[in-house]
Design a protein around this motif. Structure first.
Motif, PDB file in Angstrom:
ATOM      1  N   LEU A  57       0.807  -1.225   0.000  1.00  0.00           N
ATOM      2  CA  LEU A  57       0.000   0.000   0.000  1.00  0.00           C
ATOM      3  C   LEU A  57       0.837   1.271   0.000  1.00  0.00           C
ATOM      4  N   SER A  58       2.017   1.201   0.562  1.00  0.00           N
ATOM      5  CA  SER A  58       2.818   2.431   0.641  1.00  0.00           C
ATOM      6  C   SER A  58       3.505   2.753  -0.688  1.00  0.00           C
ATOM      7  N   ASP A  59       3.438   1.838  -1.661  1.00  0.00           N
ATOM      8  CA  ASP A  59       3.962   2.134  -3.004  1.00  0.00           C
ATOM      9  C   ASP A  59       3.011   3.098  -3.724  1.00  0.00           C
ATOM     10  N   GLN A  60       3.501   3.677  -4.791  1.00  0.00           N
ATOM     11  CA  GLN A  60       2.631   4.510  -5.631  1.00  0.00           C
ATOM     12  C   GLN A  60       1.465   3.657  -6.147  1.00  0.00           C
ATOM     13  N   PRO A  61       0.326   4.276  -6.437  1.00  0.00           N
ATOM     14  CA  PRO A  61      -0.775   3.478  -7.002  1.00  0.00           C
ATOM     15  C   PRO A  61      -0.351   2.850  -8.324  1.00  0.00           C
ATOM     16  N   VAL A  62      -0.872   1.645  -8.607  1.00  0.00           N
ATOM     17  CA  VAL A  62      -0.490   0.993  -9.861  1.00  0.00           C
ATOM     18  C   VAL A  62      -1.145   1.677 -11.057  1.00  0.00           C
ATOM     19  N   CYS A  63      -2.279   2.326 -10.821  1.00  0.00           N
ATOM     20  CA  CYS A  63      -2.845   3.179 -11.879  1.00  0.00           C
ATOM     21  C   CYS A  63      -3.816   4.182 -11.280  1.00  0.00           C
ATOM     22  N   GLN A  64      -3.972   5.288 -12.022  1.00  0.00           N
ATOM     23  CA  GLN A  64      -4.930   6.330 -11.668  1.00  0.00           C
ATOM     24  C   GLN A  64      -5.763   6.593 -12.920  1.00  0.00           C
ATOM     25  N   ILE A  65      -7.080   6.630 -12.731  1.00  0.00           N
ATOM     26  CA  ILE A  65      -8.000   6.720 -13.868  1.00  0.00           C
ATOM     27  C   ILE A  65      -8.923   7.906 -13.634  1.00  0.00           C
ATOM     28  N   ALA A  66      -9.103   8.759 -14.636  1.00  0.00           N
ATOM     29  CA  ALA A  66      -9.972   9.935 -14.480  1.00  0.00           C
ATOM     30  C   ALA A  66     -11.429   9.544 -14.696  1.00  0.00           C
ATOM     31  N   LEU A  67     -12.306  10.065 -13.879  1.00  0.00           N
ATOM     32  CA  LEU A  67     -13.745   9.915 -14.123  1.00  0.00           C
ATOM     33  C   LEU A  67     -14.222  11.160 -14.866  1.00  0.00           C
ATOM     34  N   PRO A  68     -15.257  11.040 -15.712  1.00  0.00           N
ATOM     35  CA  PRO A  68     -15.626  12.156 -16.584  1.00  0.00           C
ATOM     36  C   PRO A  68     -16.180  13.372 -15.852  1.00  0.00           C
ATOM     37  N   SER A  69     -16.751  13.187 -14.679  1.00  0.00           N
ATOM     38  CA  SER A  69     -17.234  14.330 -13.906  1.00  0.00           C
ATOM     39  C   SER A  69     -17.168  13.969 -12.426  1.00  0.00           C
ATOM     40  N   VAL A  70     -17.440  14.950 -11.596  1.00  0.00           N
ATOM     41  CA  VAL A  70     -17.287  14.738 -10.151  1.00  0.00           C
ATOM     42  C   VAL A  70     -18.325  13.732  -9.646  1.00  0.00           C
ATOM     43  N   VAL A  71     -17.826  12.732  -8.948  1.00  0.00           N
ATOM     44  CA  VAL A  71     -18.682  11.751  -8.268  1.00  0.00           C
ATOM     45  C   VAL A  71     -18.553  12.030  -6.768  1.00  0.00           C
ATOM     46  N   PRO A  72     -19.636  12.454  -6.121  1.00  0.00           N
ATOM     47  CA  PRO A  72     -19.529  12.800  -4.695  1.00  0.00           C
ATOM     48  C   PRO A  72     -19.053  11.611  -3.871  1.00  0.00           C
ATOM     49  N   PRO A  73     -18.449  11.871  -2.713  1.00  0.00           N
ATOM     50  CA  PRO A  73     -18.013  10.767  -1.854  1.00  0.00           C
ATOM     51  C   PRO A  73     -19.177   9.825  -1.563  1.00  0.00           C
ATOM     52  N   SER A  74     -18.900   8.539  -1.675  1.00  0.00           N
ATOM     53  CA  SER A  74     -19.973   7.549  -1.546  1.00  0.00           C
ATOM     54  C   SER A  74     -19.756   6.720  -0.288  1.00  0.00           C
ATOM     55  N   PHE A  75     -20.738   5.897   0.020  1.00  0.00           N
ATOM     56  CA  PHE A  75     -20.675   5.140   1.275  1.00  0.00           C
ATOM     57  C   PHE A  75     -20.015   3.761   1.096  1.00  0.00           C
ATOM     58  N   HIS A  76     -20.634   2.915   0.260  1.00  0.00           N
ATOM     59  CA  HIS A  76     -20.167   1.526   0.183  1.00  0.00           C
ATOM     60  C   HIS A  76     -20.212   1.002  -1.252  1.00  0.00           C
ATOM     61  N   GLY A  77     -19.436  -0.082  -1.467  1.00  0.00           N
ATOM     62  CA  GLY A  77     -19.419  -0.661  -2.802  1.00  0.00           C
ATOM     63  C   GLY A  77     -19.089  -2.145  -2.771  1.00  0.00           C
ATOM     64  N   THR A  78     -18.944  -2.689  -3.980  1.00  0.00           N
ATOM     65  CA  THR A  78     -18.599  -4.098  -4.089  1.00  0.00           C
ATOM     66  C   THR A  78     -17.813  -4.316  -5.382  1.00  0.00           C
ATOM     67  N   TRP A  79     -17.081  -5.401  -5.423  1.00  0.00           N
ATOM     68  CA  TRP A  79     -16.329  -5.791  -6.621  1.00  0.00           C
ATOM     69  C   TRP A  79     -16.928  -7.074  -7.153  1.00  0.00           C
ATOM     70  N   GLN A  80     -17.258  -7.062  -8.440  1.00  0.00           N
ATOM     71  CA  GLN A  80     -17.828  -8.248  -9.080  1.00  0.00           C
ATOM     72  C   GLN A  80     -16.851  -8.727 -10.141  1.00  0.00           C
ATOM     73  N   PRO A  81     -16.091  -9.804  -9.863  1.00  0.00           N
ATOM     74  CA  PRO A  81     -15.086 -10.239 -10.846  1.00  0.00           C
ATOM     75  C   PRO A  81     -15.727 -10.712 -12.140  1.00  0.00           C
ATOM     76  N   ALA A  82     -15.022 -10.498 -13.254  1.00  0.00           N
ATOM     77  CA  ALA A  82     -15.493 -11.030 -14.551  1.00  0.00           C
ATOM     78  C   ALA A  82     -15.435 -12.558 -14.484  1.00  0.00           C
ATOM     79  N   ILE A  83     -16.411 -13.183 -15.113  1.00  0.00           N
ATOM     80  CA  ILE A  83     -16.438 -14.653 -15.051  1.00  0.00           C
ATOM     81  C   ILE A  83     -15.462 -15.231 -16.059  1.00  0.00           C
TER      82      ILE A  83
END
Ligand SMILES: [Fe+2]
Length: 480
Positions: free
Chosen positions: A454-480
């Motif tokens: 975690l203390s290394d630089q991020p492996v990538c940074q990706i821009a989102l097209p517009s501001v997304v307000p801080p959110s509460f919770h999420g999930t990761w759904q791996p590709a099958i």
């Protein structure tokens, strides 16, 4: 932090305007490379708008839910952002004003309308704004005081209120279901208006396998719980609601909640198969929104961790103040570890493991309910002690070494809850995903870290097209 009383804080611009829907939009890679083992979809839920017409919400929890999806494929990343088109959202959009009560807002109409709302489950608007659960054929937007809403997994089109084939109209299905990594079974809860805690065990697609209920006396707030081997564990913090004020519509829900530390915390251990309570006990008072994980250790004790607040009032006020952009009430939570005896519910030990202000403890989905080593958290940047700010760093606490590893995102950058995504190609390797708001650039980005470094630089940074307000919770759904 000294600017609280008069100035808005740097992150406030991310919340000051209703967020704009987008997508599906190819996302620009700002730095690094998307790992080849990171394939699937990130979903996050949070409040997309905190105002309607000239009126602002009363509390952060009142905002309308909006879902961010980021899809990682061999062609790159693409993003989609859509509001959950609940019945309440559509009615208020058409009216151009708020029509319903909410967690921090009284019903705006005459009291008879409020009473009608109590009968038909519309006294408080289902904002569908708290979390998400991905089933095989639909995405659920979760809100803890009512039914989920179903959305299309690909397009995020709202399909309607979801009853899973067994939920009654208005029946709560919490924002923090837990999925057993081995069976795929889903455990969830819901507290109804009679203060009954409903427990649900479902199959991997949400079909009900077993249910039970526990009387909570007068406690209305059970936001989440613990899966620990063969047990479910509940820590019921001493919060009570003034019923008369709610009934007469003289107070909003958030204002009718009372912190009663003299009552202590109620501990309930439940058998996860039968959903039968096995033991009950009491311990000292605290409040938690979130647990990291739980397990049954080889010595027969239950171990779990959580983000512990010393009271409810300060965190509730802090969250009320976030939409104003000016936080004046400091609120602190630290990562604590609890050991308890499953036979009696007695707390054997209870101690802080990360004494830095932090929240949103998460683990790898493969570790849920199992012995685990790493808990990931959102936390303040080093040197920032004040509890009046949003988080600017991520952390990994390693129980094997007792070490905290940090990712400091730098000044004027704010993180959301980290989400762990297992690498599809390399066992025991994973990625930590967080949506970042850069207040200097007024831009939202997705940052991916190597979870083990975690203390290394991020492996990538990706821009989102517009501001997304801080959110509460999420999930990761791996590709099958
Ligand atoms: Fe939560």
């Amino acid at each position: 932090m000294t600017q609280t009383a008069t100035q808005t804080q740097p992150w406030s611009r991310s919340l000051s305007q209703p967020a704009t829907e987008f997508g599906p939009t190819p996302l620009k890679l700002l730095s690094g490379k998307i790992p080849t083992g990171l394939r699937g979809m990130l979903y996050r839920n949070g409040t997309g708008r905190l105002q309607r017409g000239t009126e602002a919400v009363g509390h952060w929890f009142d905002g309308d839910g909006a879902i961010l999806q980021v899809n990682f494929t061999d062609q790159g990343a693409s993003g989609t952002y859509r509001y959950v088109k609940t019945q309440g959202y559509l009615a208020e959009a058409e009216a151009g004003e708020y029509l319903y009560g909410n967690y921090g807002m009284r019903h705006p109409g005459p009291v008879w309308q409020h009473w009608l709302g109590l009968l038909n489950h519309t006294a408080i608007k289902n904002s569908a704004n708290t979390s998400v659960l991905a089933l095989s054929d639909r995405l659920l937007a979760l809100w803890e005081a009512g039914n989920p809403h179903a959305l299309d997994l690909e397009t995020l089109e709202t399909l309607g209120r979801e009853d899973l084939g067994w939920l009654k109209d208005g029946q709560p299905f919490s924002a923090h279901p837990l999925r057993d990594p081995q069976s795929g079974e889903i455990y969830s809860i819901g507290v109804d208006s009679a203060f009954t805690l409903h427990l649900y065990r479902c199959d991997r697609d949400g079909r009900l396998l077993k249910k039970s209920a526990i009387a909570l006396k007068d406690n209305p707030l059970v936001h989440s719980f613990v899966l620990a081997g063969p047990y479910l564990v509940f820590f019921i913090s001493p919060v009570k609601v003034e019923l008369l004020s709610l009934l007469l519509n003289t107070k909003a829900y958030a204002d009718a909640l009372q912190w009663l530390p003299e009552r202590g915390t109620r501990v309930i251990v439940v058998d996860r198969e039968s959903l039968t309570p096995l033991a009950e006990n009491e311990t000292d008072p605290w409040f938690q929104w979130h647990f990291g994980n739980g397990c049954l250790d080889p010595d027969g004790t239950i171990r779990c961790d959580l983000a512990r607040f010393e009271d409810f009032t300060s965190t509730n006020e802090f969250l009320r103040e976030v939409p104003t952009g000016k936080i004046q009430t400091p609120s602190y939570s630290h990562l604590w570890q609890i050991r308890l005896d499953p036979q009696t519910g007695r707390v054997i030990s209870n101690q802080p493991v990360v004494e830095r202000n932090c929240e949103f403890p998460v683990v790898s989905p493969a570790d849920i309910g199992q012995p685990w080593t790493s808990t990931y958290i959102a936390m303040h940047r080093p040197g920032i002690q004040a509890g009046e700010d949003l988080f600017g760093a991520l952390g990994r606490f390693d129980y094997a070494t007792g070490e905290l590893t940090e990712a400091d995102l730098g000044e004027n950058r704010y993180v959301t809850e980290p989400i762990y995504a297992a690498d599809a190609e390399m066992r025991d390797r994973g990625w930590l995903l967080t949506v970042v708001y850069d207040s200097q650039a007024d831009r939202s980005e997705l940052w991916v870290f190597d979870a083990q470094h975690l203390s290394d630089q991020p492996v990538c940074q990706i821009a989102l097209p517009s501001v997304v307000p801080p959110s509460f919770h999420g999930t990761w759904q791996p590709a099958i």
